[in-house]
Design a protein around this motif. Sequence first.
Motif, PDB file in Angstrom:
ATOM      1  N   SER A 111     -39.186  33.025 -17.637  1.00  0.00           N
ATOM      2  CA  SER A 111     -39.286  31.777 -18.407  1.00  0.00           C
ATOM      3  C   SER A 111     -38.524  31.974 -19.712  1.00  0.00           C
ATOM      4  N   THR A 112     -37.391  31.250 -19.846  1.00  0.00           N
ATOM      5  CA  THR A 112     -36.575  31.413 -21.048  1.00  0.00           C
ATOM      6  C   THR A 112     -36.621  30.134 -21.878  1.00  0.00           C
ATOM      7  N   GLN A 113     -36.910  30.310 -23.153  1.00  0.00           N
ATOM      8  CA  GLN A 113     -36.934  29.186 -24.107  1.00  0.00           C
ATOM      9  C   GLN A 113     -37.950  28.115 -23.697  1.00  0.00           C
ATOM     10  N   VAL A 114     -39.125  28.533 -23.277  1.00  0.00           N
ATOM     11  CA  VAL A 114     -40.161  27.590 -22.846  1.00  0.00           C
ATOM     12  C   VAL A 114     -41.492  27.858 -23.558  1.00  0.00           C
ATOM     13  N   PHE A 115     -41.892  29.122 -23.654  1.00  0.00           N
ATOM     14  CA  PHE A 115     -43.230  29.415 -24.177  1.00  0.00           C
ATOM     15  C   PHE A 115     -43.392  28.987 -25.635  1.00  0.00           C
ATOM     16  N   GLU A 116     -42.282  28.896 -26.407  1.00  0.00           N
ATOM     17  CA  GLU A 116     -42.393  28.455 -27.804  1.00  0.00           C
ATOM     18  C   GLU A 116     -42.811  26.981 -27.909  1.00  0.00           C
ATOM     19  N   TYR A 117     -42.768  26.256 -26.754  1.00  0.00           N
ATOM     20  CA  TYR A 117     -43.216  24.858 -26.742  1.00  0.00           C
ATOM     21  C   TYR A 117     -44.696  24.719 -26.385  1.00  0.00           C
ATOM     22  N   LEU A 118     -45.363  25.833 -26.066  1.00  0.00           N
ATOM     23  CA  LEU A 118     -46.733  25.762 -25.543  1.00  0.00           C
ATOM     24  C   LEU A 118     -47.777  26.017 -26.618  1.00  0.00           C
ATOM     25  N   ASP A 119     -48.838  25.203 -26.598  1.00  0.00           N
ATOM     26  CA  ASP A 119     -49.976  25.461 -27.492  1.00  0.00           C
ATOM     27  C   ASP A 119     -50.811  26.627 -26.976  1.00  0.00           C
ATOM     28  N   GLU A 165     -38.595  21.984 -36.817  1.00  0.00           N
ATOM     29  CA  GLU A 165     -39.683  22.811 -36.264  1.00  0.00           C
ATOM     30  C   GLU A 165     -40.790  21.953 -35.660  1.00  0.00           C
ATOM     31  N   ASP A 166     -40.817  20.659 -35.999  1.00  0.00           N
ATOM     32  CA  ASP A 166     -41.815  19.748 -35.399  1.00  0.00           C
ATOM     33  C   ASP A 166     -41.715  19.699 -33.877  1.00  0.00           C
ATOM     34  N   HIS A 167     -40.563  20.090 -33.308  1.00  0.00           N
ATOM     35  CA  HIS A 167     -40.422  19.970 -31.847  1.00  0.00           C
ATOM     36  C   HIS A 167     -40.996  21.179 -31.117  1.00  0.00           C
ATOM     37  N   LEU A 168     -41.483  22.155 -31.870  1.00  0.00           N
ATOM     38  CA  LEU A 168     -42.000  23.379 -31.253  1.00  0.00           C
ATOM     39  C   LEU A 168     -43.488  23.546 -31.531  1.00  0.00           C
ATOM     40  N   ALA A 169     -44.200  24.192 -30.600  1.00  0.00           N
ATOM     41  CA  ALA A 169     -45.607  24.523 -30.870  1.00  0.00           C
ATOM     42  C   ALA A 169     -45.684  25.738 -31.783  1.00  0.00           C
ATOM     43  N   ASP A 170     -44.808  26.727 -31.556  1.00  0.00           N
ATOM     44  CA  ASP A 170     -44.824  27.934 -32.380  1.00  0.00           C
ATOM     45  C   ASP A 170     -43.392  28.423 -32.598  1.00  0.00           C
ATOM     46  N   PRO A 171     -42.786  28.059 -33.759  1.00  0.00           N
ATOM     47  CA  PRO A 171     -41.403  28.478 -34.010  1.00  0.00           C
ATOM     48  C   PRO A 171     -41.261  29.986 -34.226  1.00  0.00           C
ATOM     49  N   GLY A 212     -38.372  13.430 -25.611  1.00  0.00           N
ATOM     50  CA  GLY A 212     -39.150  12.600 -24.716  1.00  0.00           C
ATOM     51  C   GLY A 212     -40.348  12.019 -25.423  1.00  0.00           C
ATOM     52  N   GLY A 213     -41.101  11.222 -24.702  1.00  0.00           N
ATOM     53  CA  GLY A 213     -42.300  10.634 -25.252  1.00  0.00           C
ATOM     54  C   GLY A 213     -43.390  11.682 -25.365  1.00  0.00           C
ATOM     55  N   GLU A 214     -44.572  11.208 -25.737  1.00  0.00           N
ATOM     56  CA  GLU A 214     -45.690  12.136 -25.883  1.00  0.00           C
ATOM     57  C   GLU A 214     -45.973  12.830 -24.555  1.00  0.00           C
ATOM     58  N   ALA A 215     -45.990  14.123 -24.569  1.00  0.00           N
ATOM     59  CA  ALA A 215     -46.288  14.856 -23.347  1.00  0.00           C
ATOM     60  C   ALA A 215     -47.783  14.791 -23.081  1.00  0.00           C
ATOM     61  N   GLU A 216     -48.139  14.544 -21.801  1.00  0.00           N
ATOM     62  CA  GLU A 216     -49.547  14.565 -21.438  1.00  0.00           C
ATOM     63  C   GLU A 216     -49.982  15.981 -21.131  1.00  0.00           C
ATOM     64  N   VAL A 217     -49.010  16.879 -21.000  1.00  0.00           N
ATOM     65  CA  VAL A 217     -49.314  18.268 -20.688  1.00  0.00           C
ATOM     66  C   VAL A 217     -48.918  19.118 -21.890  1.00  0.00           C
ATOM     67  N   ASP A 218     -49.356  20.383 -21.861  1.00  0.00           N
ATOM     68  CA  ASP A 218     -48.971  21.315 -22.908  1.00  0.00           C
ATOM     69  C   ASP A 218     -47.479  21.609 -22.744  1.00  0.00           C
ATOM     70  N   GLY A 219     -46.692  21.404 -23.789  1.00  0.00           N
ATOM     71  CA  GLY A 219     -45.257  21.640 -23.688  1.00  0.00           C
ATOM     72  C   GLY A 219     -44.495  20.464 -24.259  1.00  0.00           C
ATOM     73  N   LEU A 220     -43.212  20.375 -23.920  1.00  0.00           N
ATOM     74  CA  LEU A 220     -42.387  19.277 -24.441  1.00  0.00           C
ATOM     75  C   LEU A 220     -41.550  18.706 -23.307  1.00  0.00           C
ATOM     76  N   GLN A 221     -41.649  17.382 -23.108  1.00  0.00           N
ATOM     77  CA  GLN A 221     -40.815  16.726 -22.109  1.00  0.00           C
ATOM     78  C   GLN A 221     -39.506  16.306 -22.765  1.00  0.00           C
ATOM     79  N   PHE A 222     -38.393  16.580 -22.074  1.00  0.00           N
ATOM     80  CA  PHE A 222     -37.065  16.248 -22.586  1.00  0.00           C
ATOM     81  C   PHE A 222     -36.593  14.964 -21.923  1.00  0.00           C
ATOM     82  N   ASP A 223     -36.041  14.030 -22.749  1.00  0.00           N
ATOM     83  CA  ASP A 223     -35.516  12.789 -22.173  1.00  0.00           C
ATOM     84  C   ASP A 223     -34.089  13.050 -21.648  1.00  0.00           C
TER      85      ASP A 223
END
Length: 264
Positions: free
Chosen positions: A117-125, A172-178, A2-13
């Motif tokens: 929450s499964t496979q989500v927290f690794e996307y959070l700053d 790994e660029d798609h994750l906040a903490d791999p 997805g585009g730049e997320a305005e929130v902490d995390g990753l939006q999927f297109d």
Amino acid sequence: MGGEAEVDGLQFDPRMSRQVEAMYTTADVVEQRRIVRAALALRSGDRVLDVGVGPGLLAAEMATEIGPSGRICGIDISDSMLAIAATRADVGPGIELEVASVERIPHPAESFDVVVSTQVFEYLDDVGGALDEVRRVLRPAGRVVLLDTDWGSLVWRSSDDARMARVLTAFEDHLADPHLPRTLADVLVKSGFTLTHLQVVPILNTGYDDRTYSAGLMDIVTGFVPGHADITADEARAWADDLRGLGAGYFFSLNRYLFVASAL
Ligand SMILES: C[S@@+](CC[C@H](N)C(=O)[O-])C[C@H]1O[C@@H](n2cnc3c(N)ncnc32)[C@H](O)[C@@H]1O
């Protein structure tokens, strides 16, 4: 992605969301959900929040376990994921889906017996901030169940190890903490939770097969890495062709880690 997320995390297109759904219907991830549900140990009437509900596969399975007196709520920041979850034939009207981030869960304090929450927290700053919000909406002694991948556990055979390393660095660029799992127990304790169960959940694919988690992951990696860490689309395709070409000699192994903690 997805585009730049305005929130902490990753939006999927939409394309990415469909790829994730396909990958999560493989036997590998069906088995992962069985292990998660065993750890959840849901009871009839439980009130459950699924943070980052994604395509809704776990939510649908949980709904059959809690019965009509229970409640399943799912939040997610990706409209395309929620659209898939909402149209699943097996997601009953009892599942409440909402666009929201874990940073600001749209429910009053002490609304839930269980947060999963499964496979989500690794996307959070801000994992600590997310856990504070989870703790707020859990009743006293409620449980949180988290599952994340440590990408340092990945063993993936390739005939070009240097290219494999570059592709994985780009991915790994798609994750906040791999590598979140190795610190997550500490963060849970610092956030006031008591850890009650920790388990490794491996995925092992040997011999190339389209109907596996790692075959789906290859498609996602090939779509994501061009433009990251100087990887081109041609290189990404050559990387995937090489892996598929290993045939019976194909080898993939990756660990998720499952945490159960109590809000005592
Ligand atoms: C890899 S998918 C996992 C989906 C689902 N939990 C599962 O295991 O089937 C990650 C999901 O987390 C969602 N997500 C990412 N950041 C989020 C946030 N801050 N709050 C809520 N959901 C988030 C994404 O939109 C995506 O649906």
